[in-house]
Design an enzyme around this catalytic site. Structure first.
Site, PDB file in Angstrom:
ATOM      1  CB  THR A 139      -0.908   0.004   1.255  1.00  0.00           C
ATOM      2  OG1 THR A 139      -1.551   1.263   1.381  1.00  0.00           O
ATOM      3  CG2 THR A 139      -0.117  -0.235   2.540  1.00  0.00           C
ATOM      4  CG  ASP A 140      -1.153   4.995  -0.952  1.00  0.00           C
ATOM      5  OD1 ASP A 140      -1.692   4.369  -0.016  1.00  0.00           O
ATOM      6  OD2 ASP A 140      -1.761   5.865  -1.603  1.00  0.00           O
ATOM      7  CD  GLU A 141      -3.363   3.550   4.512  1.00  0.00           C
ATOM      8  OE1 GLU A 141      -3.108   3.388   5.715  1.00  0.00           O
ATOM      9  OE2 GLU A 141      -4.522   3.593   4.069  1.00  0.00           O
ATOM     10  CE1 TYR A 164      -3.405  -2.638   5.670  1.00  0.00           C
ATOM     11  CE2 TYR A 164      -3.286  -0.278   5.174  1.00  0.00           C
ATOM     12  CZ  TYR A 164      -3.337  -1.599   4.744  1.00  0.00           C
ATOM     13  OH  TYR A 164      -3.315  -1.893   3.398  1.00  0.00           O
ATOM     14  CE  LYS A 168       0.009  -4.598   2.960  1.00  0.00           C
ATOM     15  NZ  LYS A 168      -0.382  -5.944   2.419  1.00  0.00           N
TER      16      LYS A 168
HETATM   17  P1  NAD Z   1      -9.725  -7.261   2.061  1.00  0.00           P
HETATM   18  O1  NAD Z   1      -9.740  -6.983   3.525  1.00  0.00           O
HETATM   19  O2  NAD Z   1     -10.932  -6.976   1.257  1.00  0.00           O
HETATM   20  O3  NAD Z   1      -9.365  -8.803   1.816  1.00  0.00           O
HETATM   21  C1  NAD Z   1      -8.364  -9.467   2.545  1.00  0.00           C
HETATM   22  C2  NAD Z   1      -8.537 -10.959   2.300  1.00  0.00           C
HETATM   23  O4  NAD Z   1      -7.493 -11.637   3.025  1.00  0.00           O
HETATM   24  C3  NAD Z   1      -9.869 -11.525   2.798  1.00  0.00           C
HETATM   25  O5  NAD Z   1     -10.434 -12.378   1.831  1.00  0.00           O
HETATM   26  C4  NAD Z   1      -9.490 -12.291   4.056  1.00  0.00           C
HETATM   27  O6  NAD Z   1     -10.341 -13.398   4.321  1.00  0.00           O
HETATM   28  C5  NAD Z   1      -8.069 -12.751   3.710  1.00  0.00           C
HETATM   29  N1  NAD Z   1      -7.265 -13.010   4.907  1.00  0.00           N
HETATM   30  C6  NAD Z   1      -7.122 -12.207   6.008  1.00  0.00           C
HETATM   31  N2  NAD Z   1      -6.353 -12.806   6.918  1.00  0.00           N
HETATM   32  C7  NAD Z   1      -5.949 -13.994   6.381  1.00  0.00           C
HETATM   33  C8  NAD Z   1      -5.142 -15.064   6.845  1.00  0.00           C
HETATM   34  N3  NAD Z   1      -4.578 -15.013   8.049  1.00  0.00           N
HETATM   35  N4  NAD Z   1      -4.935 -16.123   6.039  1.00  0.00           N
HETATM   36  C9  NAD Z   1      -5.513 -16.178   4.806  1.00  0.00           C
HETATM   37  N5  NAD Z   1      -6.324 -15.209   4.332  1.00  0.00           N
HETATM   38  C10 NAD Z   1      -6.543 -14.132   5.103  1.00  0.00           C
HETATM   39  O7  NAD Z   1      -8.462  -6.492   1.506  1.00  0.00           O
HETATM   40  P2  NAD Z   1      -8.259  -5.706   0.134  1.00  0.00           P
HETATM   41  O8  NAD Z   1      -8.756  -4.325   0.295  1.00  0.00           O
HETATM   42  O9  NAD Z   1      -8.749  -6.548  -0.980  1.00  0.00           O
HETATM   43  O10 NAD Z   1      -6.659  -5.634   0.104  1.00  0.00           O
HETATM   44  C11 NAD Z   1      -5.902  -6.707  -0.427  1.00  0.00           C
HETATM   45  C12 NAD Z   1      -4.425  -6.374  -0.315  1.00  0.00           C
HETATM   46  O11 NAD Z   1      -4.146  -5.174  -1.020  1.00  0.00           O
HETATM   47  C13 NAD Z   1      -3.954  -6.135   1.123  1.00  0.00           C
HETATM   48  O12 NAD Z   1      -2.673  -6.676   1.257  1.00  0.00           O
HETATM   49  C14 NAD Z   1      -3.915  -4.611   1.246  1.00  0.00           C
HETATM   50  O13 NAD Z   1      -2.955  -4.214   2.188  1.00  0.00           O
HETATM   51  C15 NAD Z   1      -3.534  -4.221  -0.166  1.00  0.00           C
HETATM   52  N6  NAD Z   1      -4.008  -2.890  -0.610  1.00  0.00           N
HETATM   53  C16 NAD Z   1      -5.330  -2.541  -0.498  1.00  0.00           C
HETATM   54  C17 NAD Z   1      -5.755  -1.315  -0.995  1.00  0.00           C
HETATM   55  C18 NAD Z   1      -7.211  -0.890  -0.928  1.00  0.00           C
HETATM   56  O14 NAD Z   1      -7.518   0.247  -1.292  1.00  0.00           O
HETATM   57  N7  NAD Z   1      -8.129  -1.744  -0.498  1.00  0.00           N
HETATM   58  C19 NAD Z   1      -4.841  -0.453  -1.592  1.00  0.00           C
HETATM   59  C20 NAD Z   1      -3.485  -0.838  -1.675  1.00  0.00           C
HETATM   60  C21 NAD Z   1      -3.102  -2.075  -1.194  1.00  0.00           C
HETATM   61  O1  DAU Z   2      -4.166   3.988   0.508  1.00  0.00           O
HETATM   62  C1  DAU Z   2      -4.395   2.615   0.385  1.00  0.00           C
HETATM   63  C2  DAU Z   2      -5.245   2.150   1.544  1.00  0.00           C
HETATM   64  O2  DAU Z   2      -6.560   2.630   1.313  1.00  0.00           O
HETATM   65  C3  DAU Z   2      -5.243   0.642   1.719  1.00  0.00           C
HETATM   66  O3  DAU Z   2      -3.944   0.205   2.024  1.00  0.00           O
HETATM   67  C4  DAU Z   2      -6.210   0.223   2.829  1.00  0.00           C
HETATM   68  O4  DAU Z   2      -6.269  -1.176   2.914  1.00  0.00           O
HETATM   69  C5  DAU Z   2      -7.578   0.770   2.496  1.00  0.00           C
HETATM   70  O5  DAU Z   2      -8.486   0.458   3.526  1.00  0.00           O
HETATM   71  C6  DAU Z   2      -7.519   2.276   2.285  1.00  0.00           C
HETATM   72  O6  DAU Z   2      -7.218   2.961   3.523  1.00  0.00           O
HETATM   73  P1  DAU Z   2      -7.959   4.324   3.942  1.00  0.00           P
HETATM   74  O7  DAU Z   2      -7.887   4.472   5.395  1.00  0.00           O
HETATM   75  O8  DAU Z   2      -7.493   5.455   3.097  1.00  0.00           O
HETATM   76  O9  DAU Z   2      -9.458   3.949   3.441  1.00  0.00           O
HETATM   77  P2  DAU Z   2     -10.895   4.192   4.123  1.00  0.00           P
HETATM   78  O10 DAU Z   2     -11.920   3.818   3.100  1.00  0.00           O
HETATM   79  O11 DAU Z   2     -10.993   3.560   5.460  1.00  0.00           O
HETATM   80  O12 DAU Z   2     -10.918   5.762   4.309  1.00  0.00           O
HETATM   81  C7  DAU Z   2     -10.755   6.652   3.223  1.00  0.00           C
HETATM   82  C8  DAU Z   2     -10.756   8.056   3.781  1.00  0.00           C
HETATM   83  O13 DAU Z   2     -12.084   8.368   4.271  1.00  0.00           O
HETATM   84  C9  DAU Z   2      -9.838   8.267   4.972  1.00  0.00           C
HETATM   85  O14 DAU Z   2      -9.315   9.580   4.922  1.00  0.00           O
HETATM   86  C10 DAU Z   2     -10.752   8.113   6.191  1.00  0.00           C
HETATM   87  C11 DAU Z   2     -12.064   8.643   5.683  1.00  0.00           C
HETATM   88  N1  DAU Z   2     -13.310   8.030   6.236  1.00  0.00           N
HETATM   89  C12 DAU Z   2     -13.374   6.669   6.268  1.00  0.00           C
HETATM   90  C13 DAU Z   2     -14.505   6.049   6.737  1.00  0.00           C
HETATM   91  C14 DAU Z   2     -14.607   4.536   6.818  1.00  0.00           C
HETATM   92  C15 DAU Z   2     -14.352   8.809   6.631  1.00  0.00           C
HETATM   93  O15 DAU Z   2     -14.278  10.067   6.565  1.00  0.00           O
HETATM   94  N2  DAU Z   2     -15.492   8.210   7.094  1.00  0.00           N
HETATM   95  C16 DAU Z   2     -15.612   6.841   7.193  1.00  0.00           C
HETATM   96  O16 DAU Z   2     -16.670   6.347   7.640  1.00  0.00           O
END
Ligand code: NAD
Ligand code: DAU
Length: 358
Positions: A139-141, A164, A168
């Site tokens: 992730t970019d975080e 988190y 990562k």
């Molecule tokens: P998600 O939470 O939707 O899915 C995570 C999946 O991992 C789920 O299916 C869960 O059951 C599985 N999982 C969790 N713990 C596990 C374990 N111990 N063993 C096996 N499986 C397990 O997550 P996502 O949003 O699809 O993100 C996927 C990946 O991409 C993550 O590594 C996250 O850090 C990264 N990522 C997410 C975003 C985003 O915006 N969502 C952006 C950049 C990177």
């Molecule tokens: O940047 C990549 C990341 O983006 C991934 O690595 C994470 O897995 C993914 O969850 C996401 O993280 P964020 O914290 O940015 O996403 P989230 O949807 O939780 O929140 C987006 C923005 O909105 C953040 O600034 C927090 C804000 N927010 C979030 C929620 C859930 C609100 O204002 N209200 C809310 O209810």
């Protein structure tokens, strides 16, 4: 990775991004045997995978990446040639309430997979493995928070703030350490915020869509001034496919949408789209916006420079944000059953029934 017959492990394939990746790889590479390993936590949902669940090149394995013995046996059984590792605890707010779970899954789970790959591929400093690949999705975080100016590049120093992002960042460091120490053929990508179909409604966009639909308050943290760089999830899946096949071992690639939005502006745009789609008077959905207590340690701004990926591998995002957001809203309104099952918890019954068939 070349395109001959391969055994590929995808972890976390029942989650949001993972399910897009699994559907894409299974459909596009019929000569691969794709094993999707997922623990099916609250975030994993086999209903995300109905499109390919009966494909002959697809196997689902319910299992936990934190269990080292099981992981080693799985690698031994399937003799994986490539790994695309997405499994993680992914929600920042949950990491604030329960950091240890993030350490266990994201750090220990990743190290278990690295160890299993290292053992199977006999990777060591004197044996550079070149026909296998361990691809870690991050992730970019990990780069921390930007001020008003600037972009994260692959060279930006790590500065994670939430449990988190710290977990990562740690997992990324382990992947690099295994490349440096054992020549494990690894590649990493760091992506910005994804949005699109099958997104669990605890994250901002699907949560807001669901609440607006039900005329419930839409919680905006703080003043809504935090900025995120949004990317359509199918563009991320396309980048993952490209990096898995063409990415250079030992490299890192940033993936981003070049699409920065302040949360409050994004929510206003979403409200406008929802009013239109639901035939509501303009302003109805926006009246639900409720400013709530800010997230602790809330990063102000993320923005990605993805020029390396664009120049070296030829990737670019395919959709304008407004178009992608409209498509996403349409998907949630059309797939009411998916949304209702997820919000009621019924999807757990669905997958239990599905899984017990196997
Ligand atoms: P998600 O939470 O939707 O899915 C995570 C999946 O991992 C789920 O299916 C869960 O059951 C599985 N999982 C969790 N713990 C596990 C374990 N111990 N063993 C096996 N499986 C397990 O997550 P996502 O949003 O699809 O993100 C996927 C990946 O991409 C993550 O590594 C996250 O850090 C990264 N990522 C997410 C975003 C985003 O915006 N969502 C952006 C950049 C990177
Ligand atoms: O940047 C990549 C990341 O983006 C991934 O690595 C994470 O897995 C993914 O969850 C996401 O993280 P964020 O914290 O940015 O996403 P989230 O949807 O939780 O929140 C987006 C923005 O909105 C953040 O600034 C927090 C804000 N927010 C979030 C929620 C859930 C609100 O204002 N209200 C809310 O209810």
């Amino acid at each position: 990775m070349n395109s001959t017959k391969r055994n590929i492990l995808i972890t976390g394939g029942a989650g949001f991004i993972g399910s897009h990746v699994v559907r894409r790889i299974v459909a596009k590479y019929p000569h691969y045997n794709v094993v999707n390993l997922d623990k099916l936590t609250y975030a994993g949902n086999l209903a995300n995978l109905t499109a390919i669940e009966n494909a002959s090149n697809y196997t689902f394995v319910k299992g936990d990446i934190t269990e080292a013995t099981f992981i080693n046996e799985l690698f031994e059984q399937y003799q994986f040639d490539g790994v695309i590792h997405l499994a993680a605890e992914s929600h920042v707010d949950r990491s604030i309430s329960n950091p240890l779970e993030f350490v266990i899954t994201n750090v220990i789970g990743t190290v278990n997979l690295l160890n299993a790959a290292k053992k199977l591929w006999n990777a060591n400093i004197d044996n550079a493995v070149t026909d296998k690949k361990f691809y870690h999705i991050s992730t970019d975080e990990v780069y921390g928070s930007l001020g008003a100016e600037g972009l994260f590049t692959e060279k930006t120093a790590y500065d994670p703030h939430s449990p988190y992002s710290a977990s990562k960042a740690s997992s990324d460091h382990f992947v690099r350490a295994y490349f440096d120490t054992y020549k494990l053929p690894a590649v990493i990508s760091n992506c910005s915020n994804n949005y699109g179909s099958f997104h669990f409604p605890e994250k901002l966009i699907p949560l807001a869509i669901n609440n607006i639909k039900q005329m419930k308050p839409v919680p905006v943290y703080g003043k809504g001034e935090n900025v995120r760089d949004w990317l359509f999830v199918e563009d991320h899946a396309a980048a993952i496919d490209l990096i898995f096949h063409e990415g250079k071992i030992g490299e890192t690639y940033n993936i981003g949408g070049n699409n920065e939005w302040k949360n409050i502006d994004l929510i206003h745009l979403l409200c406008k789209i929802m009013d239109k789609k639901l035939n509501r008077a303009e302003g109805t959905s926006a009246s639900l916006i409720t400013f709530v207590k800010d997230r602790a340690g809330h990063d102000l701004r993320y923005a990605i420079d993805s020029s390396k990926l664009q120049k070296e591998l030829g990737w670019k995002p395919s959709l304008q944000f407004e178009e992608g957001l409209e498509k996403t809203v349409e998907w949630y309104l059309t797939n009411e059953e998916w949304l209702n099952n997820v919000t009621s918890g019924n999807y757990k019954e669905y997958y239990t029934a599905q899984y017990s068939k196997r």
